[in-house]
Design a protein around this motif. Structure first.
Motif, PDB file in Angstrom:
ATOM      1  N   LEU A   1      -9.044  22.326  -2.261  1.00 39.23           N
ATOM      2  CA  LEU A   1      -7.833  21.873  -2.940  1.00 39.23           C
ATOM      3  C   LEU A   1      -7.164  20.748  -2.191  1.00 39.23           C
ATOM      4  O   LEU A   1      -7.065  20.779  -0.964  1.00 39.23           O
ATOM      5  N   PHE A   2      -6.684  19.771  -2.949  1.00 39.87           N
ATOM      6  CA  PHE A   2      -5.809  18.735  -2.419  1.00 39.87           C
ATOM      7  C   PHE A   2      -4.530  18.764  -3.236  1.00 39.87           C
ATOM      8  O   PHE A   2      -4.560  18.759  -4.460  1.00 39.87           O
ATOM      9  N   GLY A   3      -3.403  18.812  -2.552  1.00 39.52           N
ATOM     10  CA  GLY A   3      -2.117  18.786  -3.227  1.00 39.52           C
ATOM     11  C   GLY A   3      -1.195  17.792  -2.566  1.00 39.52           C
ATOM     12  O   GLY A   3      -1.020  17.804  -1.352  1.00 39.52           O
ATOM     13  N   ALA A   4      -0.620  16.909  -3.383  1.00 36.83           N
ATOM     14  CA  ALA A   4       0.330  15.918  -2.879  1.00 36.83           C
ATOM     15  C   ALA A   4       1.743  16.343  -3.233  1.00 36.83           C
ATOM     16  O   ALA A   4       2.001  16.855  -4.324  1.00 36.83           O
ATOM     17  N   SER A   5       2.653  16.172  -2.298  1.00 39.06           N
ATOM     18  CA  SER A   5       4.058  16.499  -2.466  1.00 39.06           C
ATOM     19  C   SER A   5       4.205  17.968  -2.863  1.00 39.06           C
ATOM     20  O   SER A   5       3.672  18.841  -2.180  1.00 39.06           O
ATOM     21  N   SER A   6       4.890  18.267  -3.959  1.00 33.22           N
ATOM     22  CA  SER A   6       5.063  19.671  -4.338  1.00 33.22           C
ATOM     23  C   SER A   6       3.735  20.324  -4.694  1.00 33.22           C
ATOM     24  O   SER A   6       3.584  21.540  -4.580  1.00 33.22           O
ATOM     25  N   GLY A   7       2.742  19.534  -5.089  1.00 34.86           N
ATOM     26  CA  GLY A   7       1.404  20.077  -5.330  1.00 34.86           C
ATOM     27  C   GLY A   7       0.792  20.659  -4.068  1.00 34.86           C
ATOM     28  O   GLY A   7      -0.012  21.595  -4.121  1.00 34.86           O
ATOM     29  N   GLY A   8       1.173  20.124  -2.910  1.00 34.45           N
ATOM     30  CA  GLY A   8       0.719  20.688  -1.645  1.00 34.45           C
ATOM     31  C   GLY A   8       1.269  22.082  -1.425  1.00 34.45           C
ATOM     32  O   GLY A   8       0.569  22.976  -0.949  1.00 34.45           O
ATOM     33  N   ALA A   9       2.537  22.278  -1.800  1.00 36.61           N
ATOM     34  CA  ALA A   9       3.128  23.616  -1.692  1.00 36.61           C
ATOM     35  C   ALA A   9       2.420  24.585  -2.628  1.00 36.61           C
ATOM     36  O   ALA A   9       2.151  25.731  -2.256  1.00 36.61           O
ATOM     37  N   LEU A  10       2.078  24.124  -3.823  1.00 37.35           N
ATOM     38  CA  LEU A  10       1.355  24.983  -4.769  1.00 37.35           C
ATOM     39  C   LEU A  10      -0.010  25.383  -4.216  1.00 37.35           C
ATOM     40  O   LEU A  10      -0.426  26.534  -4.350  1.00 37.35           O
TER      41      LEU A  10
END
Length: 189
Positions: free
Chosen positions: A4-13
């Protein structure tokens, strides 16, 4: 399983998915916006309360404007962006997405790093930022805003690797972060 790669709030998810036990091999996060530091907590608490009131009253444009002010936009800048955005669908599209800003504060634990929950993440995690904030549209945040959160995450997560791509913007260019992600996701951990 997944990488998984999540940027900004996607990182928290992505981190929350791992903490919840999802079948994830490795995780990479970019500039997760946890508000670390007593110097900015009151401002974030006020922002959360103000956006909730505006959202509950159905004032999505106000929600967007509150976010823009919190991150550093002046009233003149907001007015200019609104005028330019009304020439296209951009402003209307942004206003339509404004409720997600309220939802961010919920799943981001009021922008507070959920240390107990995230300490259970056992997967390798690449924690990345672009270094100090230099873009005008985020000048309202401390220049080390994302680095503070990334450093806390890297210290907290049992198998974290911390990287900085100096000068990369918060809306990171895939050409810049892509090679780093490929190396991380393909390496042995």
């Amino acid at each position: 399983s997944a990488h998984l790669f999540g940027a900004s709030s996607g990182g928290a998810l992505a981190l929350e998915a791992a903490a919840a036990g999802s079948a994830i091999d490795t995780i990479a996060v970019w500039e997760v916006p946890y508000a670390v530091g007593d110097d900015i907590r009151p401002r974030f608490e006020e922002y959360i309360a103000d956006t909730r009131r505006a959202f509950d009253a159905g004032r999505n444009e106000e929600v967007l404007e509150l976010f823009m002010r919190m991150t550093g936009a002046s009233d003149d800048n907001i007015a200019a962006r609104k005028a330019a955005g009304k020439q296209t669908a951009h402003w209307a599209d942004s206003v339509a997405l404004a409720p997600t800003l309220v939802h961010d504060s919920v799943f981001l634990n009021r922008y507070q790093l959920p240390a107990d929950r995230l300490a259970t993440v056992t997967q390798p995690v690449l924690v990345t930022t672009g270094g100090p904030i230099t873009v005008p549209y985020m000048a309202g945040l401390p220049s080390d805003f994302f680095d503070r959160a990334a450093d806390e995450l890297a210290d907290l997560l049992p198998h974290a690797q911390r990287e900085t791509l100096e000068g990369a913007d918060h809306v990171v260019d895939p050409q810049i972060v892509g090679p780093l992600l490929l190396r991380f996701f393909s390496s042995e951990h």
